[in-house]
Design a protein around this motif. Structure first.
Motif, PDB file in Angstrom:
ATOM      1  N   VAL A  19     -52.793 -15.632 -27.155  1.00 46.17           N
ATOM      2  CA  VAL A  19     -53.203 -17.003 -26.864  1.00 46.17           C
ATOM      3  C   VAL A  19     -53.067 -17.892 -28.101  1.00 46.17           C
ATOM      4  CG1 VAL A  19     -55.100 -18.440 -26.087  1.00 46.17           C
ATOM      5  CG2 VAL A  19     -54.749 -16.198 -25.071  1.00 46.17           C
ATOM      6  N   ARG A  20     -53.452 -17.377 -29.274  1.00 44.12           N
ATOM      7  CA  ARG A  20     -53.435 -18.222 -30.476  1.00 44.12           C
ATOM      8  C   ARG A  20     -52.010 -18.561 -30.906  1.00 44.12           C
ATOM      9  NH1 ARG A  20     -57.996 -15.381 -31.276  1.00 44.12           N
ATOM     10  NH2 ARG A  20     -59.847 -16.703 -31.358  1.00 44.12           N
ATOM     11  N   TYR A  64     -51.043 -21.387 -28.769  1.00 43.25           N
ATOM     12  CA  TYR A  64     -51.594 -22.660 -29.277  1.00 43.25           C
ATOM     13  C   TYR A  64     -50.760 -23.197 -30.435  1.00 43.25           C
ATOM     14  CZ  TYR A  64     -55.959 -21.723 -26.740  1.00 43.25           C
ATOM     15  OH  TYR A  64     -56.897 -21.483 -25.786  1.00 43.25           O
ATOM     16  N   LEU A  87     -47.640 -22.550 -31.394  1.00 38.92           N
ATOM     17  CA  LEU A  87     -46.224 -22.870 -31.232  1.00 38.92           C
ATOM     18  C   LEU A  87     -45.909 -23.830 -30.084  1.00 38.92           C
ATOM     19  CD1 LEU A  87     -44.463 -19.481 -32.022  1.00 38.92           C
ATOM     20  CD2 LEU A  87     -45.026 -21.377 -33.534  1.00 38.92           C
ATOM     21  N   ASP A  88     -46.850 -23.977 -29.140  1.00 36.63           N
ATOM     22  CA  ASP A  88     -46.574 -24.846 -27.988  1.00 36.63           C
ATOM     23  C   ASP A  88     -46.101 -26.249 -28.375  1.00 36.63           C
ATOM     24  OD1 ASP A  88     -46.566 -23.650 -25.548  1.00 36.63           O
ATOM     25  OD2 ASP A  88     -48.738 -23.697 -25.276  1.00 36.63           O
ATOM     26  N   PRO A  89     -46.870 -26.970 -29.184  1.00 37.14           N
ATOM     27  CA  PRO A  89     -46.449 -28.344 -29.510  1.00 37.14           C
ATOM     28  C   PRO A  89     -45.113 -28.381 -30.247  1.00 37.14           C
ATOM     29  CG  PRO A  89     -48.698 -27.944 -30.219  1.00 37.14           C
ATOM     30  CD  PRO A  89     -48.126 -26.620 -29.849  1.00 37.14           C
ATOM     31  N   PHE A 145     -39.685 -20.844 -22.711  1.00 42.31           N
ATOM     32  CA  PHE A 145     -40.680 -21.429 -21.806  1.00 42.31           C
ATOM     33  C   PHE A 145     -40.906 -20.558 -20.575  1.00 42.31           C
ATOM     34  CE2 PHE A 145     -39.492 -25.580 -23.876  1.00 42.31           C
ATOM     35  CZ  PHE A 145     -40.702 -25.678 -24.561  1.00 42.31           C
ATOM     36  N   ASN A 146     -39.831 -20.003 -20.028  1.00 43.83           N
ATOM     37  CA  ASN A 146     -40.008 -19.228 -18.807  1.00 43.83           C
ATOM     38  C   ASN A 146     -40.647 -17.875 -19.059  1.00 43.83           C
ATOM     39  OD1 ASN A 146     -38.586 -21.410 -17.649  1.00 43.83           O
ATOM     40  ND2 ASN A 146     -37.897 -20.051 -16.023  1.00 43.83           N
ATOM     41  N   GLN A 177     -42.748 -17.248 -21.377  1.00 44.64           N
ATOM     42  CA  GLN A 177     -44.159 -17.548 -21.624  1.00 44.64           C
ATOM     43  C   GLN A 177     -44.900 -17.802 -20.310  1.00 44.64           C
ATOM     44  OE1 GLN A 177     -44.864 -21.295 -23.463  1.00 44.64           O
ATOM     45  NE2 GLN A 177     -46.820 -20.670 -24.334  1.00 44.64           N
ATOM     46  N   ALA A 178     -44.301 -18.637 -19.475  1.00 45.78           N
ATOM     47  CA  ALA A 178     -44.938 -18.937 -18.192  1.00 45.78           C
ATOM     48  C   ALA A 178     -45.082 -17.668 -17.354  1.00 45.78           C
ATOM     49  CB  ALA A 178     -44.123 -19.979 -17.434  1.00 45.78           C
ATOM     50  N   ARG A 187     -47.964 -15.569 -18.582  1.00 47.94           N
ATOM     51  CA  ARG A 187     -49.253 -16.187 -18.243  1.00 47.94           C
ATOM     52  C   ARG A 187     -49.550 -16.120 -16.760  1.00 47.94           C
ATOM     53  NH1 ARG A 187     -49.598 -21.362 -22.276  1.00 47.94           N
ATOM     54  NH2 ARG A 187     -50.214 -20.135 -24.081  1.00 47.94           N
ATOM     55  N   ARG A 210     -54.185 -11.258 -13.307  1.00 43.39           N
ATOM     56  CA  ARG A 210     -55.184 -10.400 -13.964  1.00 43.39           C
ATOM     57  C   ARG A 210     -55.770  -9.386 -12.987  1.00 43.39           C
ATOM     58  NH1 ARG A 210     -56.193 -13.270 -19.057  1.00 43.39           N
ATOM     59  NH2 ARG A 210     -54.028 -13.820 -19.277  1.00 43.39           N
ATOM     60  N   TYR A 241     -39.190 -14.900 -13.716  1.00 44.84           N
ATOM     61  CA  TYR A 241     -39.229 -16.112 -14.542  1.00 44.84           C
ATOM     62  C   TYR A 241     -38.072 -16.119 -15.538  1.00 44.84           C
ATOM     63  CZ  TYR A 241     -43.869 -17.468 -12.919  1.00 44.84           C
ATOM     64  OH  TYR A 241     -44.916 -17.883 -12.156  1.00 44.84           O
ATOM     65  N   ARG A 259     -39.726 -20.037  -3.262  1.00 48.85           N
ATOM     66  CA  ARG A 259     -40.248 -20.755  -4.418  1.00 48.85           C
ATOM     67  C   ARG A 259     -39.295 -21.856  -4.800  1.00 48.85           C
ATOM     68  NH1 ARG A 259     -44.231 -18.501  -8.589  1.00 48.85           N
ATOM     69  NH2 ARG A 259     -45.445 -17.155  -7.280  1.00 48.85           N
TER      70      ARG A 259
END
Lengths: 282, 256, 263
Positions: C98-99, C102, C104-106, C148-149, C151-152, C155, C159, C187, C263
């Motif tokens: 998660v960190r 955070y 690298l996202d921007p 991006f894909n 990562q998506a 996520r 769970r 993805y 989809r």
């Protein structure tokens, strides 16, 4: 699509982390880490030439964030940026406008008629798969080095996202709503005006966001290969003269323009979608 | 005397793409008198909603006649209006603007539309919600809007296609009472389609039971219960007797 | 009587989409060809289908086109494969930790919004017009869809499914093989479909700019020579390749991940 999903996932995981009692840091952590990594990158980049001795050849191609900032400042202060920026902006604006004017009605038409849809589908599939850049030499042959070849390249780049999204949105129109307005005597035009277009609006705006990216790409590339003036021309010439700071300045201007326009579209979207309970993620 | 709505030997077959044809109606006859409240009950897919859409003018029958006051129905018209099962509210319009829809398409000037729709907002008990969007309303409130929208164009006939099917049981009971009140006030002819026998009896002057597909009239029951009707009527012996009779007519048509 | 008519009608009805599409394409080329009978177009600026078809066959017969395509294929493969490897790894780490996400996202968003293609002149000046320069342009354009894909995809892993497999006594390996990989793979393949298009842009930019061989160079050169039939033939080749790659991946998606249809 993936973007909004990412955002949602990010929100979900930040909620998990922000357990009660865990304080301020957990709320600002994402932003702090995000900004931190950008700042860190800039600092390292700035420090590289001060800590390492670069070879003469590499130095020629190297610039630092502070140099780029200085160059940006100079370009705006002396006003020499305005002419190329204006040229690029007019090609961009005209092309994008044209793609909206053509793509929107065409998308509605194709979305409403099954026959037309079946007939045009192969062309859309073909052109959408093909990088429109392939037509650049042809466009230059036809229209020369001026404004209009740029407009046409931007147009064919931006047209398809708008066309395809409009058409998807139109095809998604609620059959019940169409029957409702028809039952009140609506003609095809009323159906489009009252149901189909408002329903397609979120899709159209998503298409517009994509189109902006494509249009910027179109301007850049068209100016690299066939233009007399504009930001892209400025960048190519600067690259030839090893003025790397000028190249990066141009890059930043393009990036800021495309981010600003995207943000404007997002604001437009929020204003237009007051009626929606949750935002549709295209 | 000319009936308000008349169906004679109506037949209709759907031809969906990539599937076999579906015969929805065959030899369907019906008479709806002026000012009457007539309900149609029938098994799922028996073509009762289809007939409503024919009367509304959205689909055409393959053969037979569908007449409104003796004239063939050629398309949608302001003398008929439908209340839809799924409400059919435009989500991007407020309550008031949704009610105005029919008037707008009729070409009524804006100021006048506002007055009329305001009046119907009151009639269906939605005062104070004029500026709300559909997603901010409960199911019952949405269907009040649907009802007001249908009434706003002042049609002679109100067509109701399982209007309360999407509501929970309690809301449904309340809406039935409300509908009877509004019906007395507005004095319309109502053609009402439903799955629920009890709802049909409680509301109607007559109840028609349809056969399974291809649908036609099986039996018509006159509901001679006094009006105005109250909720307690549903537990009287007369009411239950009717319910039983209609159930017997209907049960052979239901295939699970 | 009804039965006799039914099958024919349903054949037309069933293949309606394909038939109409085919008809439209044929009409398009026929109209293009016929237009020359009516309007005296300047052959220096436009060509007609029969000449383009002939040029296409000629270019293939004498091996020119295949050589150009071969030249372009090398940097395409290098750039695309390295973009896939780097993009998938970075994306998975960003999705899993998660960190890191955070942090690298921007940065990634900024990179993605920047028309990196604008750096092409610099890349070409620095790395030259050979394989490496083109490969770097292709890499920089096609790495982001993978990031991006992937990562998506990570996520989006359910769970609940992880808990189900664990509660049934599954090992860490089972978790990867039965839940995570099947969840993320669709993805990534969808990302690959987007990346192919961007990689094609990369090869064209690289070769229009300053190359001496390759399919992009061929298009530009035939344009300069006013050899419109050959130019169109090369454009057609790119279109066919683009369609085959994109639709091929789309088909593979449908075949491999049937549960994601719709989809």
């Amino acid at each position: 699509m993936s973007e909004s999903r990412t955002i949602k996932a990010a929100l979900a995981s930040s909620d998990e982390l922000a357990a009660p009692g865990k304080s301020l840091w957990h709320r600002i952590e994402p932003a702090a880490l995000g900004i931190g990594s950008i700042v860190a990158l800039l600092v390292v980049w700035e420090l590289v030439p001060r800590l390492i001795t670069l070879s003469a050849g590499t130095k020629l191609f190297f610039t630092t964030p502070s140099q780029v900032a200085g160059t940006l400042w100079r370009l705006f202060a002396t006003g020499e940026i305005w002419t190329p920026l204006g040229v690029s902006a007019s090609g961009f604006g005209l092309g994008l406008l044209l793609s909206i004017v053509v793509g929107l009605p065409l998308g509605v038409l194709i979305g409403r008629s099954r026959t037309l849809n079946d007939m045009i589908d192969p062309f859309i599939t073909a052109f959408n798969a093909t990088p429109r850049l392939v037509f650049l030499p042809l466009v230059m042959l036809w229209l020369g080095l001026g404004l209009w070849s740029k407009v046409l390249i931007v147009f064919i780049g931006a047209l398809f996202p708008i066309l395809i999204n409009t058409y998807e949105g139109v095809r998604n129109a609620d059959k019940v709503l169409i029957n409702v307005v028809r039952s009140f005597g609506a003609k095809e035009w009323d159906i489009a005006r009252l149901v189909v277009v408002p329903n397609a609006m979120p899709y159209i705006i998503a298409g517009l966001r994509l189109a902006i990216g494509r249009a910027v790409l179109g301007v850049v590339v068209a100016e690299f290969f066939g233009s007399e003036s504009g930001l892209g021309v400025m960048m190519v010439q600067a690259a030839g003269r090893y003025q790397v700071d000028v190249v990066f300045s141009g890059l930043i201007i393009f990036a800021v323009l495309s981010l600003a326009l995207t943000a404007m579209v997002q604001i437009l979207e929020q204003r237009l979608s007051r009626w929606r309970p949750v935002h549709v993620s295209e | 005397m000319v009936a308000c709505i008349e169906g004679r030997n109506v037949s209709l077959t759907f031809r969906p793409p990539n599937r076999g044809p579906v015969r929805a109606l065959q030899g369907f006859d019906i008479d709806v008198q002026d000012g009457e409240f007539l309900s149609i009950v029938g098994p799922s897919g028996c073509g009762k909603s289809t007939f409503l859409n024919v009367v509304l003018g959205l689909i055409k029958a393959d053969s037979g006649d569908v007449l409104m006051r003796g004239k063939p129905i050629a398309g949608p018209g302001t003398d008929r209006a439908m209340v839809f099962q799924e409400f059919g509210l435009l989500p991007w319009r407020t309550v008031l603007n949704n009610i105005e829809l029919g008037l707008e398409l009729k070409g009524v000037p804006a100021g006048q539309r506002r007055d009329v729709s305001q009046r119907f907002v009151q009639m269906v008990g939605l005062s104070g919600f004029e500026g709300h969007y559909p997603h901010e309303l409960s199911g019952g409130m949405k269907q009040r809007v649907g009802l007001a929208r249908a009434l706003a164009t002042d049609p002679d006939v109100l067509l109701m296609d399982e209007p309360f099917a999407a509501l929970d049981a309690q809301t449904r009971d309340v809406m039935q009472v409300e509908l009877l009140r509004i019906w007395h006030e507005a004095k319309k002819t109502v053609l009402f389609v439903t799955h629920q026998i009890e709802e049909a009896i409680y509301l109607s002057d007559r109840v028609m039971v349809m056969t399974k597909r291809p649908g036609h009239a099986k039996k018509i029951f006159a509901i001679d219960l006094p009006r105005p009707r109250d909720y307690e009527m549903r537990v009287t012996p007369e009411f239950n007797e009717l319910k039983l009779q209609i159930w017997h007519a209907l049960k052979d048509e239901i295939t699970v | 009587m009804q039965n006799a008519g039914a099958p024919r009608e349903s054949f037309l009805e069933r293949h309606r989409k394909v038939l109409l599409g085919l008809l439209a394409v044929l009409l398009f080329f026929a109209a293009w060809q016929a237009a020359f009978l009516v309007v005296p177009f300047n052959p220096l600026f436009i060509s007609k289908p029969n000449l383009i078809a002939k040029a296409f066959v000629d270019l293939i017969a004498d091996g020119d086109m295949l050589r150009d395509l071969g030249v372009s294929a090398m940097p395409f493969l290098y750039g695309f494969v390295s973009a896939a490897v780097v993009g998938i790894v970075v994306g998975i780490v960003m999705g899993w930790r998660v960190r890191v996400g955070y942090a690298l996202d921007p940065l990634m968003t900024v990179f993605y919004a920047t028309p990196l293609v604008a750096l092409a002149p610099l890349v070409i000046v620095f790395f030259g017009v050979g394989v490496s320069g083109k490969a770097i342009i292709i890499f920089s354009l096609s790495v982001f869809p993978f990031i991006f894909n992937a990562q998506a995809g990570v996520r989006a892993v359910d769970r609940l499914l992880i808990n189900v497999v664990r509660s049934l006594g599954g090992s860490e390996w089972d978790l990867y093989v039965k839940v995570i990989v099947p969840g993320v793979l669709p993805y990534i393949v969808a990302g690959a479909r987007i990346a192919v298009g961007r990689a094609l842009i990369g090869i064209l930019v690289g070769e229009f700019f300053a190359a001496s061989e390759g399919i992009g160079y061929a298009i530009a050169r035939f344009g300069d020579l006013f050899a419109l039939d050959k130019m169109f033939a090369c454009i057609l080749a790119i279109m066919v390749i683009a369609i085959v790659l994109t639709e091929g991946i789309r088909w593979a998606e449908r075949a491999a991940f049937p549960w994601r249809v719709g989809r």
